[in-house]
Design a protein around this motif. Sequence first.
Motif, PDB file in Angstrom:
ATOM      1  N   ASP A  65       0.847  -1.192   0.000  1.00  0.00           N
ATOM      2  CA  ASP A  65       0.000   0.000   0.000  1.00  0.00           C
ATOM      3  C   ASP A  65       0.887   1.249   0.000  1.00  0.00           C
ATOM      4  OD1 ASP A  65      -1.689   2.069   0.457  1.00  0.00           O
ATOM      5  OD2 ASP A  65      -2.688   1.184   2.197  1.00  0.00           O
ATOM      6  N   PHE A  66       1.132   1.787  -1.193  1.00  0.00           N
ATOM      7  CA  PHE A  66       2.089   2.898  -1.294  1.00  0.00           C
ATOM      8  C   PHE A  66       1.488   4.251  -0.949  1.00  0.00           C
ATOM      9  CE2 PHE A  66       4.246  -0.206  -4.141  1.00  0.00           C
ATOM     10  CZ  PHE A  66       5.276  -0.461  -3.260  1.00  0.00           C
ATOM     11  N   THR A  67       0.296   4.238  -0.317  1.00  0.00           N
ATOM     12  CA  THR A  67      -0.193   5.512   0.215  1.00  0.00           C
ATOM     13  C   THR A  67       0.344   5.721   1.633  1.00  0.00           C
ATOM     14  OG1 THR A  67      -2.165   4.478   1.117  1.00  0.00           O
ATOM     15  CG2 THR A  67      -2.334   5.357  -1.114  1.00  0.00           C
ATOM     16  N   VAL A  68       0.983   4.668   2.174  1.00  0.00           N
ATOM     17  CA  VAL A  68       1.572   4.794   3.509  1.00  0.00           C
ATOM     18  C   VAL A  68       3.057   5.095   3.350  1.00  0.00           C
ATOM     19  CG1 VAL A  68       2.035   3.603   5.682  1.00  0.00           C
ATOM     20  CG2 VAL A  68      -0.105   3.205   4.476  1.00  0.00           C
ATOM     21  N   LEU A  69       3.493   6.203   3.933  1.00  0.00           N
ATOM     22  CA  LEU A  69       4.864   6.681   3.751  1.00  0.00           C
ATOM     23  C   LEU A  69       5.893   5.627   4.142  1.00  0.00           C
ATOM     24  CD1 LEU A  69       6.628   9.115   3.029  1.00  0.00           C
ATOM     25  CD2 LEU A  69       6.579   9.768   5.427  1.00  0.00           C
ATOM     26  N   ASN A  70       5.629   4.959   5.271  1.00  0.00           N
ATOM     27  CA  ASN A  70       6.563   3.958   5.775  1.00  0.00           C
ATOM     28  C   ASN A  70       6.774   2.822   4.774  1.00  0.00           C
ATOM     29  OD1 ASN A  70       7.001   1.407   7.843  1.00  0.00           O
ATOM     30  ND2 ASN A  70       7.977   3.304   8.468  1.00  0.00           N
ATOM     31  N   VAL A  71       5.684   2.424   4.111  1.00  0.00           N
ATOM     32  CA  VAL A  71       5.785   1.352   3.116  1.00  0.00           C
ATOM     33  C   VAL A  71       6.564   1.847   1.901  1.00  0.00           C
ATOM     34  CG1 VAL A  71       4.479  -0.256   1.690  1.00  0.00           C
ATOM     35  CG2 VAL A  71       3.606   0.403   3.930  1.00  0.00           C
ATOM     36  N   VAL A  72       6.288   3.083   1.502  1.00  0.00           N
ATOM     37  CA  VAL A  72       6.978   3.649   0.345  1.00  0.00           C
ATOM     38  C   VAL A  72       8.483   3.658   0.587  1.00  0.00           C
ATOM     39  CG1 VAL A  72       7.331   5.738  -1.014  1.00  0.00           C
ATOM     40  CG2 VAL A  72       5.038   5.109  -0.275  1.00  0.00           C
ATOM     41  N   GLU A  73       8.868   4.064   1.798  1.00  0.00           N
ATOM     42  CA  GLU A  73      10.294   4.227   2.074  1.00  0.00           C
ATOM     43  C   GLU A  73      11.025   2.906   2.246  1.00  0.00           C
ATOM     44  OE1 GLU A  73      10.280   6.810   5.428  1.00  0.00           O
ATOM     45  OE2 GLU A  73      10.383   8.615   4.200  1.00  0.00           O
ATOM     46  N   ASN A  74      10.303   1.859   2.607  1.00  0.00           N
ATOM     47  CA  ASN A  74      10.993   0.630   2.978  1.00  0.00           C
ATOM     48  C   ASN A  74      10.548  -0.617   2.241  1.00  0.00           C
ATOM     49  OD1 ASN A  74      12.650   1.701   5.279  1.00  0.00           O
ATOM     50  ND2 ASN A  74      10.607   2.275   5.941  1.00  0.00           N
ATOM     51  N   SER A  75       9.726  -0.460   1.226  1.00  0.00           N
ATOM     52  CA  SER A  75       9.280  -1.662   0.540  1.00  0.00           C
ATOM     53  C   SER A  75       9.246  -1.421  -0.964  1.00  0.00           C
ATOM     54  CB  SER A  75       7.896  -2.075   1.046  1.00  0.00           C
ATOM     55  OG  SER A  75       7.642  -3.398   0.652  1.00  0.00           O
ATOM     56  N   HIS A  76       9.010  -2.482  -1.683  1.00  0.00           N
ATOM     57  CA  HIS A  76       8.960  -2.403  -3.125  1.00  0.00           C
ATOM     58  C   HIS A  76       8.090  -3.551  -3.600  1.00  0.00           C
ATOM     59  CE1 HIS A  76      10.329  -2.645  -7.329  1.00  0.00           C
ATOM     60  NE2 HIS A  76      10.562  -1.366  -7.186  1.00  0.00           N
ATOM     61  N   SER A  77       7.335  -3.321  -4.668  1.00  0.00           N
ATOM     62  CA  SER A  77       6.381  -4.352  -5.076  1.00  0.00           C
ATOM     63  C   SER A  77       7.072  -5.630  -5.539  1.00  0.00           C
ATOM     64  CB  SER A  77       5.470  -3.808  -6.168  1.00  0.00           C
ATOM     65  OG  SER A  77       6.253  -3.227  -7.190  1.00  0.00           O
ATOM     66  N   ALA A  78       8.350  -5.523  -6.003  1.00  0.00           N
ATOM     67  CA  ALA A  78       9.030  -6.712  -6.527  1.00  0.00           C
ATOM     68  C   ALA A  78       9.731  -7.509  -5.420  1.00  0.00           C
ATOM     69  CB  ALA A  78      10.055  -6.310  -7.577  1.00  0.00           C
ATOM     70  N   LYS A  79       9.632  -7.039  -4.201  1.00  0.00           N
ATOM     71  CA  LYS A  79      10.347  -7.705  -3.113  1.00  0.00           C
ATOM     72  C   LYS A  79       9.680  -9.043  -2.786  1.00  0.00           C
ATOM     73  CE  LYS A  79      10.299  -5.697   0.887  1.00  0.00           C
ATOM     74  NZ  LYS A  79      10.570  -4.830   2.030  1.00  0.00           N
ATOM     75  N   PRO A  80      10.475 -10.096  -2.502  1.00  0.00           N
ATOM     76  CA  PRO A  80       9.868 -11.372  -2.116  1.00  0.00           C
ATOM     77  C   PRO A  80       8.967 -11.216  -0.880  1.00  0.00           C
ATOM     78  CG  PRO A  80      12.229 -11.624  -2.464  1.00  0.00           C
ATOM     79  CD  PRO A  80      11.930 -10.164  -2.567  1.00  0.00           C
ATOM     80  N   MET A  81       7.915 -12.053  -0.812  1.00  0.00           N
ATOM     81  CA  MET A  81       6.915 -11.894   0.248  1.00  0.00           C
ATOM     82  C   MET A  81       7.526 -11.952   1.647  1.00  0.00           C
ATOM     83  SD  MET A  81       3.973 -11.190   1.191  1.00  0.00           S
ATOM     84  CE  MET A  81       2.924 -11.130  -0.257  1.00  0.00           C
ATOM     85  N   LEU A  82       8.480 -12.876   1.846  1.00  0.00           N
ATOM     86  CA  LEU A  82       9.095 -12.994   3.177  1.00  0.00           C
ATOM     87  C   LEU A  82       9.637 -11.645   3.639  1.00  0.00           C
ATOM     88  CD1 LEU A  82      10.287 -14.636   5.586  1.00  0.00           C
ATOM     89  CD2 LEU A  82      12.326 -14.954   4.191  1.00  0.00           C
ATOM     90  N   TYR A  83      10.300 -10.929   2.715  1.00  0.00           N
ATOM     91  CA  TYR A  83      10.920  -9.674   3.107  1.00  0.00           C
ATOM     92  C   TYR A  83       9.921  -8.533   3.140  1.00  0.00           C
ATOM     93  CZ  TYR A  83      14.917 -12.578   2.453  1.00  0.00           C
ATOM     94  OH  TYR A  83      15.793 -13.621   2.553  1.00  0.00           O
ATOM     95  N   LYS A  84       8.764  -8.731   2.473  1.00  0.00           N
ATOM     96  CA  LYS A  84       7.710  -7.730   2.651  1.00  0.00           C
ATOM     97  C   LYS A  84       7.236  -7.774   4.094  1.00  0.00           C
ATOM     98  CE  LYS A  84       5.851  -7.260  -1.979  1.00  0.00           C
ATOM     99  NZ  LYS A  84       4.811  -7.685  -2.919  1.00  0.00           N
ATOM    100  N   VAL A  85       7.063  -9.010   4.606  1.00  0.00           N
ATOM    101  CA  VAL A  85       6.577  -9.139   5.983  1.00  0.00           C
ATOM    102  C   VAL A  85       7.654  -8.706   6.973  1.00  0.00           C
ATOM    103  CG1 VAL A  85       5.737 -10.753   7.729  1.00  0.00           C
ATOM    104  CG2 VAL A  85       4.971 -10.965   5.363  1.00  0.00           C
TER     105      VAL A  85
END
Lengths: 669, 150
Positions: A65-85
Amino acid sequence: MIPEIGHFALLLALVVACVQGSLPMLGAAWNRPSWMAVGQPAALAQMFCVLVSFLALTQAYVVSDFTVLNVVENSHSAKPMLYKVTGVWGNHEGSLLLWVLILTVFGAAVAAFGANLPPTLKARVLSVQAWISIGFLSFCIFTSNPFERVFPPPPDGSDLNPLLQDPGLAFHPPMLYLGYVGFSIAFSFAVAALIEGRVDAAWARWVRPWTLAAWSFLTAGIALGSWWAYYELGWGGWWFWDPVENVSFMPWLLGTALLHSAVVVEKRDALKVWTILLAILTFSLSLLGTFIVRSGLLTSVHAFAVDPERGLYVLALLAIAIGGSLTLFAWRAPALKAGGLFAPISREGGLVLNNLLLATATATVLIGTLYPLFLEALSGERVSVGPPFFNLTFGPLMVPLVALMAVGPLLSWKRADLAGVLGRLKFAFLGSVIVTGAVWAFSYGGPVLAPLAMGLGAWLLLGTLSEWADRVKLFRAPLSESLSRARGLPRAAYGMSLAHAGLAICIFGIVGSTAWKVEEVLVMRPGDSVTVAGYDYRFEGVQGQEGPNYQANRARFMVTRDGQAVAVLEPEKRFYPVTDMPTTEAAIHTTGFADLYAVIGDPAPVSAEDGAKGRGWTVRIYYEPLVSWIWFGSLVMMLGGFLSLSDRRLRVGAPRRRVKAPALAQPAE
Amino acid sequence: MTRKRRRLYIVALGMLSLAVAAALVLTAFEDNLVFFYSPTDLKEKELPEGRLVRIGGLVEEESIQRGADNRVSFVVTDLSNSVPVTYQGILPDLFREGQGVVAQGSLGPDGVFVAREVLARHDENYMPPEVAEALRKSGEWRPAEESAAQ
């Protein structure tokens, strides 16, 4: 919508924490049972709120959810699920939320399993626990809100630091926090006991399982972190005496002391004031560990970007928590009644010595870690304190400690017969002399102190075994009797033996990898061979690889010894385009007695004449003897902790009463 | 044994271990404190040759030269002064031109800093505080530009 629910739940948790922090405490003071009874449901409600909040953030990460700043700064849609969590706690805001979650889970566990605590003590413990929550929740909400929105939402995130995209580090923070936060229970019990003005054996029996659980988790957390540094940073080292490492190590050292002094309170009703002080200091160091690095106060080679604005808040929080509890201690501790007497040579005496040495060692690490901070504040000069300082101060203090560890468990309470105890250790002594001699002969010409250090490790291991053999009367009684005695030994006894043996294994690993490590840095062309510590490495070349969110150069080494194939090592150099960061993935083959460790670097000229043509690759090859024993030993220590925790006498602090259902969860969960 | 006597023993033991620790700390401090110098400090203060120090600044653009046997040379600058550095070994992953760096080593007789260690960072956005401080002192600190460049 869901992030708002998370945010709201967090605010709600703060309100609940305020209620929990005031009503039960006042109720205990004014003797109003109905006020005291608020503590239990409040602790559970608080945990529920924070859990909702944490799940909301996790959801934002999982669906990117890239409307949340924290997610924007620390995540990416191509990241494996384990590292998303796991990315949820791979950043400041999220890790703080995890901290609070664990804190409230521990608080709820006290509320749920503390049915046989005296009601006033329970009310006070829960209130103190809530005070800690208030500090952290307000820090989280007012300075590091993880649910901040961003508008317009960017098409994709800026990804998690690739170094953190690793299974070893993914579970390092939760383990570490379970340890840090676990000590908060000991802290709350200590503060509650100070307010109550009473410490007795039962108090220690309630505190010990929590301390034990926290200690076991912290052991695992530190070991995981050092393992990660070993294989991910590609330097072949596993401990750098870096501030970040030190601040996690200090609570461990003091927590170990606390674990042992709580035994004295429980069994002999002595050392009460000291134990209270240790409980306060251990958690204070945990707070320091959580914050001092994140606040950007210390320079560290492991440092991550920080926001200096938060530094002040953190300092205020530390000052209130540490200053407040120590003031309370100074005011109330003299009122505590001193307990049982003991002779200098006794189990108590040994544990006092253990505590003195551990506390002194902690102090030297603390000085080395904070000295640069003080010097800069006083003179403006910037210095760093390197590993040699710690090796020279910490090392010598550990020698008597380890030497005593073999003796201590054999001493009897109150008054012990030292000559008799040493007599029972003659086989251990003989064994360690043999080990020293054998290592010395085997490594002739190597470091001088290494054989002695190995001998010390053997002394601890054999001493621990002797103690166990002594208790089961091995070889002195028929085997069947020894067997039934072995079965009859309490789990706590096995826990102690395991933990001590684990440390001995660790010592072997530390000494082996420090004294006899071989390092080779060179430039190799495909087809080249090199021999390191008797193993031949043939460099086959480098191939490009595509990962889910990175590109990699994968090298291939055929490792042989005397013509026999040993292993194929495939180290990688990865490049993460989103963060524009390269990482090193070392290839490690372990034989059990040594690790073969290879790292591939950048292309480089082989010699000056070659110029840009005929390029080879920078290659680092390490031979690390016994290094895996460090983590194996830590694992054994941790298992020892949990085994001891499962002892019936300690479970959920039921004094003398049998706990009905063995299915009762351990307090740590 | 009276309670008072016992307490006396414990206090004496505590003092003893503290004294031992203090002695250890002081002797270890003597040789193992590593001071930090910016390139400007290096120029202004006389640094005894061979003394172990840390330097920090930015790696100057287009100054990295790779030689044989993993020898690397580059220039560290605080934008008002600079110092040439040589290093043998593998550089950390995040070492690159135009970015902050901290190196530990000593100054050679020819004024070239011989680094024994080049310290790694774990985060792209991290600027070692010493480097930020050195840049601020030389009046070249531009945090906005710094973050924009990343």
